[in-house]
Design a protein around this motif. Structure first.
Motif, PDB file in Angstrom:
ATOM      1  N   ARG A 177     -17.864  -2.028   7.914  1.00 47.10           N
ATOM      2  CA  ARG A 177     -16.404  -2.007   8.035  1.00 47.10           C
ATOM      3  C   ARG A 177     -15.756  -3.127   7.224  1.00 47.10           C
ATOM      4  NH1 ARG A 177     -14.101  -1.180  13.858  1.00 47.10           N
ATOM      5  NH2 ARG A 177     -15.008   0.855  13.441  1.00 47.10           N
ATOM      6  N   THR A 213     -13.175  -2.581   3.992  1.00 45.85           N
ATOM      7  CA  THR A 213     -11.788  -3.047   3.906  1.00 45.85           C
ATOM      8  C   THR A 213     -11.626  -4.072   2.792  1.00 45.85           C
ATOM      9  OG1 THR A 213     -11.816  -2.814   6.279  1.00 45.85           O
ATOM     10  CG2 THR A 213      -9.842  -3.726   5.320  1.00 45.85           C
ATOM     11  N   SER A 273      -9.490  -3.747  -1.080  1.00 41.23           N
ATOM     12  CA  SER A 273      -8.424  -4.721  -1.347  1.00 41.23           C
ATOM     13  C   SER A 273      -8.667  -5.530  -2.609  1.00 41.23           C
ATOM     14  CB  SER A 273      -8.294  -5.690  -0.175  1.00 41.23           C
ATOM     15  OG  SER A 273      -8.263  -5.013   1.029  1.00 41.23           O
ATOM     16  N   MET A 274      -9.859  -5.378  -3.205  1.00 35.91           N
ATOM     17  CA  MET A 274     -10.177  -6.204  -4.371  1.00 35.91           C
ATOM     18  C   MET A 274      -9.594  -5.606  -5.638  1.00 35.91           C
ATOM     19  SD  MET A 274     -12.252  -8.818  -3.792  1.00 35.91           S
ATOM     20  CE  MET A 274     -13.798  -9.148  -4.608  1.00 35.91           C
ATOM     21  N   PRO A 275      -8.719  -6.340  -6.323  1.00 33.46           N
ATOM     22  CA  PRO A 275      -8.292  -5.849  -7.634  1.00 33.46           C
ATOM     23  C   PRO A 275      -9.476  -5.962  -8.595  1.00 33.46           C
ATOM     24  CG  PRO A 275      -6.998  -7.757  -6.918  1.00 33.46           C
ATOM     25  CD  PRO A 275      -8.146  -7.643  -5.993  1.00 33.46           C
ATOM     26  N   PHE A 335      -9.646  -8.801 -11.017  1.00 33.25           N
ATOM     27  CA  PHE A 335      -9.895 -10.105 -10.406  1.00 33.25           C
ATOM     28  C   PHE A 335     -11.377 -10.270 -10.045  1.00 33.25           C
ATOM     29  CE2 PHE A 335      -9.798 -12.769  -6.478  1.00 33.25           C
ATOM     30  CZ  PHE A 335      -9.599 -13.960  -7.139  1.00 33.25           C
ATOM     31  N   ARG A 370     -17.443   4.638   3.356  1.00 31.30           N
ATOM     32  CA  ARG A 370     -16.571   5.082   4.420  1.00 31.30           C
ATOM     33  C   ARG A 370     -16.753   6.589   4.681  1.00 31.30           C
ATOM     34  NH1 ARG A 370     -10.746   2.723   4.369  1.00 31.30           N
ATOM     35  NH2 ARG A 370     -10.204   3.141   6.507  1.00 31.30           N
ATOM     36  N   ARG A 430     -20.199   7.384   6.207  1.00 29.65           N
ATOM     37  CA  ARG A 430     -20.264   7.039   7.622  1.00 29.65           C
ATOM     38  C   ARG A 430     -19.529   8.097   8.455  1.00 29.65           C
ATOM     39  NH1 ARG A 430     -17.044   4.451  11.125  1.00 29.65           N
ATOM     40  NH2 ARG A 430     -18.064   3.509  12.930  1.00 29.65           N
ATOM     41  N   ALA A 431     -18.315   8.446   8.018  1.00 30.21           N
ATOM     42  CA  ALA A 431     -17.536   9.423   8.776  1.00 30.21           C
ATOM     43  C   ALA A 431     -18.234  10.776   8.807  1.00 30.21           C
ATOM     44  CB  ALA A 431     -16.147   9.547   8.161  1.00 30.21           C
ATOM     45  N   LEU A 459     -21.278  10.649  11.062  1.00 31.91           N
ATOM     46  CA  LEU A 459     -20.888  10.625  12.474  1.00 31.91           C
ATOM     47  C   LEU A 459     -20.523  12.013  12.949  1.00 31.91           C
ATOM     48  CD1 LEU A 459     -18.775   7.394  13.040  1.00 31.91           C
ATOM     49  CD2 LEU A 459     -20.959   8.015  14.049  1.00 31.91           C
ATOM     50  N   TRP A 465      -1.929  -0.333  -2.194  1.00 31.31           N
ATOM     51  CA  TRP A 465      -2.352   0.313  -3.423  1.00 31.31           C
ATOM     52  C   TRP A 465      -1.298   0.154  -4.519  1.00 31.31           C
ATOM     53  CZ3 TRP A 465      -2.170   5.576  -5.677  1.00 31.31           C
ATOM     54  CH2 TRP A 465      -3.264   5.793  -6.504  1.00 31.31           C
ATOM     55  N   MET A 516      -5.099 -10.288  -3.477  1.00 29.96           N
ATOM     56  CA  MET A 516      -6.076  -9.646  -2.615  1.00 29.96           C
ATOM     57  C   MET A 516      -5.647  -9.718  -1.167  1.00 29.96           C
ATOM     58  SD  MET A 516     -10.022 -10.499  -3.027  1.00 29.96           S
ATOM     59  CE  MET A 516     -10.441 -10.837  -1.347  1.00 29.96           C
ATOM     60  N   VAL A 520      -2.885  -7.205  -0.422  1.00 30.64           N
ATOM     61  CA  VAL A 520      -3.403  -5.844  -0.323  1.00 30.64           C
ATOM     62  C   VAL A 520      -4.197  -5.675   0.970  1.00 30.64           C
ATOM     63  CG1 VAL A 520      -4.814  -4.112  -1.458  1.00 30.64           C
ATOM     64  CG2 VAL A 520      -3.511  -5.706  -2.817  1.00 30.64           C
ATOM     65  N   PHE A 521      -4.997  -6.696   1.280  1.00 33.48           N
ATOM     66  CA  PHE A 521      -5.797  -6.700   2.503  1.00 33.48           C
ATOM     67  C   PHE A 521      -4.902  -6.541   3.731  1.00 33.48           C
ATOM     68  CE2 PHE A 521      -8.671  -9.003   5.520  1.00 33.48           C
ATOM     69  CZ  PHE A 521      -9.743  -8.156   5.392  1.00 33.48           C
ATOM     70  N   ASN A 561      -3.709  -3.003   4.031  1.00 36.94           N
ATOM     71  CA  ASN A 561      -4.794  -2.102   4.421  1.00 36.94           C
ATOM     72  C   ASN A 561      -5.129  -2.245   5.896  1.00 36.94           C
ATOM     73  OD1 ASN A 561      -5.099  -0.861   1.992  1.00 36.94           O
ATOM     74  ND2 ASN A 561      -6.629  -2.308   1.248  1.00 36.94           N
ATOM     75  N   LEU A 562      -5.194  -3.506   6.378  1.00 37.56           N
ATOM     76  CA  LEU A 562      -5.459  -3.733   7.801  1.00 37.56           C
ATOM     77  C   LEU A 562      -4.373  -3.094   8.641  1.00 37.56           C
ATOM     78  CD1 LEU A 562      -6.634  -7.422   8.234  1.00 37.56           C
ATOM     79  CD2 LEU A 562      -7.943  -5.333   8.466  1.00 37.56           C
ATOM     80  N   ASP A 602      -4.800   0.628   8.751  1.00 33.42           N
ATOM     81  CA  ASP A 602      -5.874   1.020   9.659  1.00 33.42           C
ATOM     82  C   ASP A 602      -5.443   0.859  11.110  1.00 33.42           C
ATOM     83  OD1 ASP A 602      -7.511   1.754   7.655  1.00 33.42           O
ATOM     84  OD2 ASP A 602      -8.662  -0.106   7.594  1.00 33.42           O
ATOM     85  N   ARG A 659      -3.090   3.538  12.058  1.00 27.60           N
ATOM     86  CA  ARG A 659      -3.790   4.798  12.208  1.00 27.60           C
ATOM     87  C   ARG A 659      -4.470   4.859  13.582  1.00 27.60           C
ATOM     88  NH1 ARG A 659      -6.750   6.798   7.468  1.00 27.60           N
ATOM     89  NH2 ARG A 659      -7.384   4.653   7.305  1.00 27.60           N
ATOM     90  N   ARG A 702     -10.337   7.280  13.242  1.00 30.02           N
ATOM     91  CA  ARG A 702     -10.926   5.962  13.004  1.00 30.02           C
ATOM     92  C   ARG A 702     -12.262   6.128  12.282  1.00 30.02           C
ATOM     93  NH1 ARG A 702     -10.663   2.198  18.059  1.00 30.02           N
ATOM     94  NH2 ARG A 702     -10.551   0.195  17.024  1.00 30.02           N
ATOM     95  N   THR A 703     -12.415   5.471  11.157  1.00 26.09           N
ATOM     96  CA  THR A 703     -13.700   5.566  10.445  1.00 26.09           C
ATOM     97  C   THR A 703     -14.238   4.191  10.142  1.00 26.09           C
ATOM     98  OG1 THR A 703     -12.531   5.725   8.357  1.00 26.09           O
ATOM     99  CG2 THR A 703     -13.292   7.784   9.345  1.00 26.09           C
TER     100      THR A 703
END
Lengths: 339, 296
Positions: free
Chosen positions: A136, A140, A144-146, A149, A223, A226-227, A230, B224, B273, B276-277, B280-281, B284, B287, B295-296
């Motif tokens: 997980r 995430t 988020s990583m460009p 960068f 991701r 995993r989904a 499951l 994004w 970063m 963006v993080f 994203n959090l 999620d 959601r 949830r994944t």
């Protein structure tokens, strides 16, 4: 078998309007680029008359509608125009640079599949354990990583600090000669020529950019795996298989994994699209001589034939890939063709 | 009478309590989402008050103190022109957030309208829209954004338009699906029979049902959109130097990373970063609140 081939034909037919749309958009986009190509071709010393003459020979004085038909006619003959900067046919340029991009993209995708799919399977079979949490966090952080960068960070750590990686300039250090051209993939060409020293050199150059791209694509694949795992593991046929006394191994890989693979393969198509886009950034960071850096150079000087060729090539590549994936999907899905 | 006046404020208060109670319950259950909200507040604070609070002028050069490593004077060091990296990173928050929020808002509105029309009326409108969206999705989206910015011209507004265009399909498809499954449902027909026009039924009764999944999409999309905008300026499209912007700062800093001046690129990159993080959090977390099954 008949349903299967009918389905494949139907899927191919679906791609046709999309391809036409792609051609229209790439035509419109590049006609809107600022700058007058006729003035560029004529050179700085040209007067009004000679610019007008060149405009006529390029067909730029015709109405847009007519220009479009010329354009489509050229496309059918495989003519993408001439790049203003390199002076060569765009098709030649793209052909020369495409293997570099493809080699990078494919190695990155292989690398990320090799990590993400086992990780996703492990996370799905052990929900709530550290593997699951690691998955997980990675997922995430990964989205988020460009990419540009990540690339710069990797260069700093592995080139500047650790001194492990070669200088991030292109596909091969200048001390090596590029291997004889067969496929354009340096790893394959060098291996074919039996030149393992060059092969190692090419691999060293490739590792950092490929890792950068792989980190970026890790997230969606892990991701999705995993989904999909499951949902496959919680379905009735798995319970039946377990109740029938099949071994865990057989249940996991013979039944659950094969079913989970279908959505993963579909995701790969989307991931490939992201990778093609991200390629542009990664190629710029690592001075990789692929079609992405070609497009960036062309954009800067409004070289419209080159940009058009690039956008078109990328879109067609992507449409073709999705087609292949959908056909592969139809071939591996055991439910199709049974009824 | 006395009973009514006594009971009315009582029920409203209890209602307020339950709504608030629900939010508190959800947040307590999910500390990560709470952290995401706190980080969002921090970034919004930077965007609103950052330019007034930073210690240095983000554009002021100082040749005497160029390329200094991080210190107490300059928390994030100085760049090759002696500008304070910390001030530039903080000030850039406003521009980056503006670009992504404007782009996402645009694609939200356009996508909602297109998706509602296609989902409600269906037929040839639906077919045409679907083909157009397919065509947009047929491009690698970053490449399409590059093309759009290059064609429209190199400005911040065009970055917004390009980012909006590549995001429209996601919203339009989501709304179309949500509207389509409800267009013949009981409550929609009841509203129609009560004399509401098609447009009113669509806008007031059907469309609001698609808002929860849309909110999740918005939050994921914001991150994004920031990445996309920063990527475009990284390759030299859109924002022009010396404007402080994360992507362009990373691009400028990249030239110094091979000689060891890491702070030029690393801090703006980390900030990007982190932003963006956060989104994203948040996405999620939303959601999980809206649809816990996904949830994944």
């Amino acid at each position: 078998m008949a349903t299967r081939s009918k389905m494949i034909l139907g899927r191919v037919a679906q791609a046709i309007p999309v391809v036409m749309g792609v051609v229209v958009i790439s035509f419109l986009l590049t006609r809107a680029l600022p700058g007058d190509p006729a003035a560029y071709f004529a050179g700085p010393a040209a007067d009004e008359a000679s610019i007008a003459e060149i405009r006529e020979t390029l067909g730029l004085d015709k109405p847009l509608f007519q220009q479009f038909f010329y354009y489509v006619g050229d496309l059918i003959r495989g003519e993408l125009g001439t790049s203003l900067t390199t002076g060569q046919a765009v098709l030649t340029d793209l052909g020369a640079r495409l293997p570099a991009s493809l080699e990078l993209t494919l190695v990155a995708l292989l690398l990320s599949c090799a990590i993400a799919i086992p990780l996703g399977v492990l996370a799905a079979t052990r929900p709530g354990t550290w593997v699951d949490h690691l998955c997980r966090v990675l997922v995430t952080a990964g989205v988020s990583m460009p990419t540009f960068f990540t690339g710069i960070l990797l260069i700093y750590i592995f080139y500047y600090l650790a001194g492990l990686a070669p200088s991030p300039l292109g596909r091969l250090d200048f001390i090596y000669l590029s291997p004889p051209h067969v496929t354009g993939f340096y790893l394959i060409d060098a291996a074919l020529a039996g030149d393992w020293e060059t092969w190692l050199g090419a691999l060293k150059q490739l590792i950092l950019p490929a890792t950068t791209l792989a980190l970026f694509t890790l997230a969606p694949i892990a991701r999705m795996t995993r989904a999909a795992m499951l949902s496959a593991l919680s379905s009735d046929f798995i319970r039946t298989a377990r109740a029938a006394g099949l071994s865990d191994r057989k249940v996991l890989f013979g039944y659950a994994f094969r079913n989970a693979l279908l959505p993963v393969v579909t995701t790969l198509g989307m991931v490939f699209s992201f990778t093609l886009g991200a390629n542009v950034l990664v190629e710029k960071v690592f001075a990789w001589p692929g079609i992405g850096s070609y497009a960036v150079e062309a954009l800067v000087v409004s070289d419209y034939a080159a940009v058009q060729g690039f956008v078109l090539a990328m879109a067609l590549l992507f449409v073709a890939l999705n087609l292949v994936i959908d056909i592969a999907y139809a071939l591996i899905d055991p439910r199709i063709g049974l009824n | 009478m006395a009973d009514m006046t006594a009971s009315t404020p009582d029920t409203t208060r209890r209602k307020g309590d339950t709504t608030l109670g629900h939010i508190v319950y959800v947040l307590r259950d999910n500390p990560v989402t709470m952290l995401a909200f706190a980080m969002l507040a921090f970034f919004l604070g930077c965007a609103f008050f950052g330019p007034a609070l930073v210690p240095y002028d983000p554009l002021a050069t100082n040749a005497a103190r160029a390329l200094e490593a991080p210190s107490w004077d300059h928390w994030f060091g100085t760049d090759n022109l002696g500008r304070d990296v910390f001030s530039r990173v903080i000030v850039a928050t406003r521009l980056d957030l503006t670009i992504s929020v404007a782009a996402v808002a645009l694609s939200f509105v356009i996508g909602s309208i297109l998706g509602s029309i296609a989902g409600y009326w269906g037929g040839w409108l639906d077919a045409v829209l679907n083909r157009c969206l397919d065509t947009i999705m047929a491009f690698p989206l970053f490449v399409l954004a590059m093309g759009v910015v290059a064609a429209l011209g190199n400005t911040v507004e065009n970055i917004i338009y390009a980012t909006a265009i590549i995001n429209i399909p996601f919203y339009a498809r989501l709304v179309r699906a949500e509207v389509n499954i409800r267009r013949h449902s009981g409550f929609a027909q009841a509203a129609k029979l009560a004399g509401n026009s098609d447009l009113r039924v669509l806008a007031v009764h059907i469309f609001p049902n698609s808002l929860p999944p849309m909110m999740v999409q918005v939050s994921l999309n914001l991150g994004w959109a920031i990445l996309n905008a920063a990527g475009l300026s990284f390759i030299g499209l859109g924002v022009a130097p010396p404007t402080p912007e994360w992507g362009i700062m990373v691009a400028e800093g990249a030239n110094f990373i091979v000689s060891g001046e890491w702070w030029l690129a690393v801090f703006p990159g980390l900030w990007l970063m982190l932003a963006v993080f956060t989104f994203n959090l948040l996405g999620d977390g939303l959601r999980d609140i809206v649809d816990p099954r996904k949830r994944t």
